[in-house]
Write an enzyme that holds these catalytic residues in place. Sequence first.
Site, PDB file in Angstrom:
ATOM      1  N   HIS A 292     -43.898 -25.537 -47.124  1.00  0.00           N
ATOM      2  CA  HIS A 292     -42.923 -24.478 -47.000  1.00  0.00           C
ATOM      3  C   HIS A 292     -43.703 -23.729 -45.583  1.00  0.00           C
ATOM      4  O   HIS A 292     -44.768 -24.211 -45.138  1.00  0.00           O
ATOM      5  CB  HIS A 292     -42.996 -23.575 -47.904  1.00  0.00           C
ATOM      6  CG  HIS A 292     -41.818 -24.005 -48.954  1.00  0.00           C
ATOM      7  ND1 HIS A 292     -40.527 -24.112 -48.691  1.00  0.00           N
ATOM      8  CD2 HIS A 292     -41.891 -24.317 -50.425  1.00  0.00           C
ATOM      9  CE1 HIS A 292     -39.814 -24.519 -49.515  1.00  0.00           C
ATOM     10  NE2 HIS A 292     -40.738 -24.601 -50.653  1.00  0.00           N
TER      11      HIS A 292
ATOM     12  N   ASP B  77     -39.912 -21.017 -40.560  1.00  0.00           N
ATOM     13  CA  ASP B  77     -38.539 -21.290 -40.772  1.00  0.00           C
ATOM     14  C   ASP B  77     -37.654 -20.947 -39.498  1.00  0.00           C
ATOM     15  O   ASP B  77     -36.797 -21.658 -39.332  1.00  0.00           O
ATOM     16  CB  ASP B  77     -38.132 -20.687 -41.964  1.00  0.00           C
ATOM     17  CG  ASP B  77     -38.430 -21.264 -43.301  1.00  0.00           C
ATOM     18  OD1 ASP B  77     -39.019 -22.471 -43.288  1.00  0.00           O
ATOM     19  OD2 ASP B  77     -38.255 -20.748 -44.359  1.00  0.00           O
TER      20      ASP B  77
END
Length: 385
Positions: free
Chosen positions: A136, A165
């Site tokens: 992540h 992200d």
Amino acid sequence: MDSKQPTGPLAGLRVIEIAGIGPGPFCAMMLSDMGAEVIRIDRAAPPDQGIDIPVLSNVTNRGRRSAVLDLKSPEGVEALKRLVARADALIEGFRPGVMERLGLGPDELLAVNPGLVYGRITGWGQEGPLAKAAGHDLNYIALSGMLHAIGPADRPLPPLNLIGDYGGGAMYLAFGMVCALLERAKSGKGQVVDAAMVDGAASLGAALYGLLDAGLWRDRRAGNLLDGGVPWYDSYETSDGKHIAIGPLEPRFYDAMLELLGVTDDTLRATLRDRSEANWPRLRAALAGIFRTRTRDDWCARLEGTDVCFAPVLSMAEAPHHPHTVAREGFVAVGGVVQPAPAPRFSRSRPAVQGPPPAPGEHTRDILADWGFTPEEVDRLSPRG
């Protein structure tokens, strides 16, 4: 969806988004905000993300229509290829090899549409020792060196998921896809865009790596100009328990701050004037003491709009209502959900949110019909999802 024709700079562009999480949807949102027609291909049963977000609150899904296709069936694969034949670009965010196993990798889809820009977003990239490992945002920025630089001296702190992200992932993918589309205008050929969050996060740190090489940046936290190390680039608590942020890095802006603080005590003024590293602890304590004497609103009245490089630290609930944000129409309400407006802005083109987030499969029949499927073909696909 908004019935008005898009007026953003990407109006007329057709993009297929293979539903994913994080940077893929954010990139698709950016392209839609700029006027592109984006259709989202959802699964009939979305994967468990560990959080159940209401449809209208899933803001990064805004501005496009959704169709459900079973990409594990021959019929679903063939349907997607037919959509691809009429598209300009595609976004996918699976681990390397997943799209190839579905028969929907770059080789297969570029054979269908040689002008296709095939955008791929992953954490680690399409190749390398970690390429197929799970991860992540936090993991990708850790490997880039950026996480190490953020937080107090005793430990790194996650900067939300903004660097991996969105900053290092979605925005680099969007930039790469637009670059490839501009190149296609010259070559007539599509290509693959391999956007990796670990690459993008490192790229965002380009200036800091330059300073490190020049000996102007210490490879540790809370010891530099921009990481909370210097007392005059930090946030401070006010008397009402709120916070303000100051950043007068340049001497002239720092002097402007000292004038507006209204300090009359000569000893305290001497402490504030000394910006040597040895004085940083005393200087920080002095500034903290001064800023605790007034409320956040009091400091706004005194410092906001000056050359002090000042701003109140607003909560997410407060930010949409600040007068500057209101004047710039920086937030919009879509489906009753207050959210950031499209950015950036243009002198002629007008980006806009094209509609609220769709429910998965909400527009399947409409999309297939609009993209060239006959009613009979839509009926045959429907039982399979």
